[in-house]
Design a protein around this motif. Structure first.
Motif, PDB file in Angstrom:
ATOM      1  N   ILE A   1       0.861  -1.183   0.000  1.00  0.00           N
ATOM      2  CA  ILE A   1       0.000   0.000   0.000  1.00  0.00           C
ATOM      3  C   ILE A   1       0.895   1.230   0.000  1.00  0.00           C
ATOM      4  N   GLY A   2       0.740   2.082  -0.997  1.00  0.00           N
ATOM      5  CA  GLY A   2       1.564   3.272  -1.123  1.00  0.00           C
ATOM      6  C   GLY A   2       2.280   3.283  -2.462  1.00  0.00           C
TER       7      GLY A   2
ATOM      8  N   GLU B   1       7.417  -1.524 -12.140  1.00  0.00           N
ATOM      9  CA  GLU B   1       6.982  -1.527 -13.531  1.00  0.00           C
ATOM     10  C   GLU B   1       5.481  -1.777 -13.653  1.00  0.00           C
ATOM     11  N   SER B   2       4.948  -2.660 -12.828  1.00  0.00           N
ATOM     12  CA  SER B   2       3.532  -3.017 -12.914  1.00  0.00           C
ATOM     13  C   SER B   2       2.695  -2.176 -11.960  1.00  0.00           C
ATOM     14  N   GLU B   3       1.509  -1.797 -12.411  1.00  0.00           N
ATOM     15  CA  GLU B   3       0.573  -1.074 -11.560  1.00  0.00           C
ATOM     16  C   GLU B   3      -0.211  -2.017 -10.651  1.00  0.00           C
ATOM     17  N   HIS B   4      -0.106  -3.326 -10.907  1.00  0.00           N
ATOM     18  CA  HIS B   4      -0.951  -4.281 -10.206  1.00  0.00           C
ATOM     19  C   HIS B   4      -0.170  -5.227  -9.297  1.00  0.00           C
TER      20      HIS B   4
ATOM     21  N   ASP C   1      -6.504   3.860  -5.306  1.00  0.00           N
ATOM     22  CA  ASP C   1      -6.188   5.270  -5.085  1.00  0.00           C
ATOM     23  C   ASP C   1      -4.890   5.445  -4.296  1.00  0.00           C
ATOM     24  N   VAL C   2      -4.487   4.414  -3.561  1.00  0.00           N
ATOM     25  CA  VAL C   2      -3.235   4.505  -2.794  1.00  0.00           C
ATOM     26  C   VAL C   2      -2.221   3.502  -3.333  1.00  0.00           C
ATOM     27  N   GLY C   3      -2.351   3.155  -4.599  1.00  0.00           N
ATOM     28  CA  GLY C   3      -1.348   2.332  -5.272  1.00  0.00           C
ATOM     29  C   GLY C   3      -1.221   0.926  -4.755  1.00  0.00           C
ATOM     30  N   ALA C   4      -2.343   0.264  -4.446  1.00  0.00           N
ATOM     31  CA  ALA C   4      -2.280  -1.108  -3.935  1.00  0.00           C
ATOM     32  C   ALA C   4      -1.777  -2.059  -5.019  1.00  0.00           C
TER      33      ALA C   4
END
Length: 316
Positions: free
Chosen positions: A168-169, A176-179, A253-256
């Motif tokens: 989280i953050g 590299e990955s958003e997920h 929204d918090v980059g999980a």
């Protein structure tokens, strides 16, 4: 052994002082000291270490304190059951829930209990997992949600669900990955996490240790809300399940990012205070309610991120 002496012994250890305990019990300090000496004589062991700053238990005293908590509570509830002429399941049930579990489960369990067993009086304790475990071992609870590293069945436990853990953050530099993010990518990321007594901290330490790494924990934080707020500030990250995000807050929204390499997961079970005998009817009823409520919330999509244990539908 007199049940009153056990009550006095518990009060002495809770107070940490014979003088303070005597004040609470409305007796003189010499009289209370004599009662403790009688208890030690009856058992043939020393229970208390007396010093200028108060008293503390010996190893035998710690063992008696734990068992005395359960005995006194069972005695009180037996007295209530005998004195009551009400029909149906009734009586107090003390439950310990870590904050990540309580957020979803506690309100729904309250409603379920009120509808199905109005004679049951819930006593809900919400805290970090380490303290809940201490309360359970100390005999203060009838039931507790506990975290496990696997979903194997254990005596006295009913598996509830499993959940993956997420970063989280927003670490710098960003993965590299958003997920997803691997443990190796987190080797220099500043983290906030609970202290060493926490199951979550043990999982984090073990995951990093499997790669020969030590997590960069910049602060021990025993507050779920504070960990999330720090992660949102961008000054550090934390590791939590998606289930912590209730209401309008969205994980993305918090980059999980789901932790991989390998995936980091934990398992939740509901545990009774003892595995040696079947608990009271009220405890059994509430345990059943916890399982029913958990499955309903997951099935309705109101508990994001959990996978039900065997016997329930899975929710991803």
């Amino acid at each position: 052994m007199d049940i009153a002496h056990l009550r006095d012994f518990i009060t002495v250890l809770d107070a940490g002082s014979l003088t303070r305990a005597a004040t609470e019990l409305h007796v003189s300090q010499p009289a209370l000291s004599q009662r403790m000496a009688q208890l030690e004589h009856q058992l043939g062991v020393r229970l208390l270490e007396r010093g200028p700053r108060g008293v503390r238990p010996t190893p035998a005293g710690r063992s008696l304190y734990r068992d005395a908590q359960q005995l006194v509570r069972q005695f009180d509830r037996l007295s209530e059951d005998i004195a009551s002429d009400r029909d149906g399941v009734h009586g107090p049930v003390a439950i310990g829930l870590p904050t990540t579990v309580a957020t979803h489960l506690a309100p729904a369990l309250f409603s379920w209990t009120k509808a199905h067993h109005p004679g049951v009086h819930l006593q809900l304790f919400e805290s970090m997992s380490g303290y809940i475990h201490e309360l359970l071992l100390g005999g203060r609870l009838d039931l507790a949600a506990v975290y496990r590293e696997d979903d194997a069945r254990r005596p006295g436990e009913v598996p509830l669900y499993s959940e993956d853990l997420y970063l989280i953050g927003t670490p710098d530099p960003e993965p590299e990955s958003e997920h997803e993010v691997s443990v190796l990518e987190l080797r220099e990321v500043p983290l906030v996490a609970p202290g060493g007594r926490s199951n979550l901290r043990a999982l984090i330490d073990r995951a990093f240790g499997g790669h020969g790494l030590v997590p960069t924990v910049v602060a021990d934080v025993e507050s779920l809300g504070t960990m999330i707020r720090i992660a949102e500030s961008g000054e550090a990250c934390t590791i939590l399940p998606l289930s912590v995000f209730a209401g309008n807050r969205r994980p993305r929204d918090v980059g999980a990012r789901r932790i991989t390499g390998p995936p980091l997961a934990r398992h939740v079970a509901i545990r009774t205070a003892t595995e040696f005998y079947e608990p009271r009817d009220a405890v059994v009823a509430v345990r059943r309610g916890i399982v029913e409520v958990t499955r309903r919330l997951a099935g309705d999509g109101r508990w994001e991120g959990i996978r039900l244990a065997a016997g329930g539908r899975q929710q991803h």
